[in-house]
Design an enzyme around this catalytic site. Structure first.
Site, mmCIF file in Angstrom:
data_model
loop_
_atom_site.group_PDB
_atom_site.id
_atom_site.type_symbol
_atom_site.label_atom_id
_atom_site.label_comp_id
_atom_site.label_asym_id
_atom_site.label_seq_id
_atom_site.Cartn_x
_atom_site.Cartn_y
_atom_site.Cartn_z
ATOM 1 N N GLU A 71 0.826 -1.212 0.000
ATOM 2 C CA GLU A 71 0.000 0.000 0.000
ATOM 3 C C GLU A 71 0.862 1.266 0.000
ATOM 4 O OE1 GLU A 71 -3.682 0.047 0.133
ATOM 5 O OE2 GLU A 71 -3.445 -2.027 -0.504
ATOM 6 N N HIS A 106 -4.929 1.536 7.002
ATOM 7 C CA HIS A 106 -3.522 1.877 6.735
ATOM 8 C C HIS A 106 -2.927 2.397 8.040
ATOM 9 C CE1 HIS A 106 -4.625 2.825 2.292
ATOM 10 N NE2 HIS A 106 -3.996 1.672 2.336
ATOM 11 N N CYS A 116 -3.194 11.237 3.521
ATOM 12 C CA CYS A 116 -3.452 10.315 2.394
ATOM 13 C C CYS A 116 -3.221 11.013 1.068
ATOM 14 C CB CYS A 116 -4.896 9.843 2.383
ATOM 15 S SG CYS A 116 -5.408 8.954 3.836
HETATM 16 O O1 SUG Z 1 -7.815 2.903 -0.253
HETATM 17 N N1 SUG Z 1 -10.634 5.004 -0.269
HETATM 18 C C1 SUG Z 1 -9.206 4.834 -0.130
HETATM 19 C C2 SUG Z 1 -8.662 5.777 0.917
HETATM 20 C C3 SUG Z 1 -7.166 5.777 0.930
HETATM 21 C C4 SUG Z 1 -6.619 6.564 2.069
HETATM 22 N N2 SUG Z 1 -5.201 6.578 2.012
HETATM 23 C C5 SUG Z 1 -4.386 6.531 3.084
HETATM 24 N N3 SUG Z 1 -4.801 6.169 4.263
HETATM 25 N N4 SUG Z 1 -3.137 6.775 2.899
HETATM 26 C C6 SUG Z 1 -8.859 3.388 0.210
HETATM 27 O O2 SUG Z 1 -9.627 2.754 0.963
HETATM 28 C C7 SUG Z 1 -12.800 4.667 -1.319
HETATM 29 C C8 SUG Z 1 -13.384 4.700 -2.712
HETATM 30 C C9 SUG Z 1 -14.868 4.582 -2.699
HETATM 31 O O3 SUG Z 1 -15.429 3.893 -1.851
HETATM 32 O O4 SUG Z 1 -15.525 5.188 -3.593
HETATM 33 C C10 SUG Z 1 -11.293 4.498 -1.305
HETATM 34 O O5 SUG Z 1 -10.732 3.909 -2.209
#
Ligand code: SUG
Length: 445
Positions: free
Chosen positions: A174, A250, A369
């Site tokens: 990730e 994460h 993020c």
């Molecule tokens: O991977 N959300 C992302 C959020 C990522 C956050 N990044 C960090 N923590 N670094 C994920 O879960 C949601 C998309 C949706 O449901 O439409 C999404 O992909």
């Protein structure tokens, strides 16, 4: 030699929407199917970038990806004109279709893992795009992330680019969301902390039972080899499986580091003391500040809701540290009180600044993020594509570009509109010219 940490924020793409795609990410699931505003989302992101630029930070822009991903849909058997692919997919496989429309590349903390030249054997900055195998919609990102990173950091003398790890859950990676680097000075050698959720090749080890552990130990090890790191500057820590099961998908949802600071929740890790001791030992004479937040002050649930730890801890040009927090932290009484007390503690963090990134927060993406960090020297900065660096001019160009191409509101039904695909490609084509990226998208290749 001048050195600093630069942040490359993801520009939100024209299809930003809430599709409930991320099992294990509380916000993504609870906002599924709400209407979104791609225009507002992109502008909120640009405001944060500009504010950091105005604080004297080096700030860059990372371009979004092409969505809907027609090529992914064709690979899955949909055929005919682009409009027919969209219509058939939306009708026959609506969940797959929504996954192929996600603007999730905006969370560039997941774009790659980056090791600065102070840590690597060949003294280059190394990049490995994250394969993001755990979620189909995110697994569509690594090839284009790699293309964009190569177009930004396009000088072999200073930058080394690796292929993403094998597309398999055993090497689930990730990226920088699970990676923190400690150092006394950004340009010197540091200690890189690799955090993972489970061991892929040893089922007897602890792992979450409710939600997935996206990132494996074996993926971390592979990246340390690719990046030519040595044992003296690597520490591995495992996430506490219980917090993954509470929505900490994460590690950057529960811990954040910068230079000699690690700001973390007491429940974040397994074998915490052992890990912290190893970090301190490997940091040598540099005294670490381990800022632990107790459950009694902020619960894991509150941390997940407000993203207290998905903050950016940054070092301002005058040397003091500031914390860049989402407005959700200001709106929660206990978290706000905690942050007010934090800046008066005896730590390098002296200031909190709040930003409205609510469009992104509703999908579980906070300030941290949205950014990929790259510690670098002035010489390395001069070697990268200068057109991606934030400035008054770029801020105004990108705001006009958003006004011209982005919709103010988007709901599930709009995603199948063939016009949205045309708008999105037109916007990205123009963006590659603004940022002088060359051809990086499948539709351009
Ligand atoms: O991977 N959300 C992302 C959020 C990522 C956050 N990044 C960090 N923590 N670094 C994920 O879960 C949601 C998309 C949706 O449901 O439409 C999404 O992909």
């Amino acid at each position: 030699m001048k050195h600093f940490e630069a942040n490359f924020d993801g520009l939100v793409g024209p299809t930003h929407n809430y599709a409930g795609l991320s099992f294990g990410n509380v916000a993504s699931l609870s906002n599924a199917k709400e209407s979104s505003s791609p225009r507002q989302a992109a502008k909120q992101g640009l405001q944060k970038m500009k504010a950091l630029h105005d604080m004297g930070m080096v700030q860059g822009v990372l371009a979004p990806q092409e969505r809907p991903d027609i090529f992914a849909l064709r690979r899955l058997g949909f055929s005919g004109s682009d409009a027919k692919v969209l219509e058939d997919a939306a009708k026959k496989a609506p969940q797959v279709f929504r996954a192929c429309c996600s603007a999730s590349s905006m969370w560039t903390a997941n774009a790659a893992t980056v090791s600065p030249s102070g840590d690597t054997a060949d003294n280059k900055i190394h990049f490995t795009p994250a394969n993001l195998t755990n979620k189909y919609h995110r697994s569509l990102e690594p090839v284009t992330s790699g293309n964009i990173l190569k177009a930004m950091f396009n000088d072999e003398k200073h930058f080394a680019h690796h292929q993403h790890l094998p597309d398999n859950e055993h090497f689930g990676d990730e990226g920088a969301a699970n990676h923190t680097r400690f150092c006394s000075e950004y340009g010197g050698a540091g200690v890189e902390l690799f955090v993972f959720g489970r061991y892929a090749f040893d089922a007897s080890k602890p792992a979450p039972t409710k939600f997935p552990a996206r990132h494996t130990f074996e993926a971390c090890e592979a990246v340390t080899r690719l990046h030519q790191l040595n044992d003296n500057n690597i520490v591995y820590m495992q996430q506490n499986p219980n917090v993954i099961d509470q929505g900490v998908f994460h590690n950057d949802v529960i811990a954040v580091g910068n230079q000699n600071v690690l700001f973390y929740h007491e429940q974040a890790f397994l074998n915490t003391q052992q890990g912290l001791d190893e970090i301190q030992r490997k940091m040598g004479d540099t005294q670490m500040h381990f800022i632990k937040v107790d459950t009694a002050d902020v619960s894991v649930e509150e941390a997940v809701k407000t993203y207290l730890f998905n903050t950016q801890v940054i070092t301002l040009p005058d040397g003091h540290m500031a914390i860049i927090a989402p407005t959700e932290c200001e709106e929660n009484e206990r978290v706000h009180a905690y942050l007010q007390s934090l800046v008066n503690m005896n730590t390098p963090i002296k200031e909190v600044k709040y930003f409205d990134v609510k469009q992104s927060m509703r999908n579980g993406g906070g300030p941290a993020c949205l950014r990929l960090r790259v510690a670098m020297t002035e010489q390395e900065k001069n070697a990268l594509n200068q057109n991606v660096l934030m400035s008054e001019a770029l801020f105004s160009t990108l705001n006009s570009w958003v006004d011209k191409h982005y919709r103010d509101a988007l709901s599930e039904n709009d995603l199948r509109d063939p016009q949205l695909l045309i708008e999105s490609r037109t916007a990205l084509d123009e963006l590659t010219q603004i940022l002088k990226l060359g051809s990086v998208y499948p539709f351009q290749l």
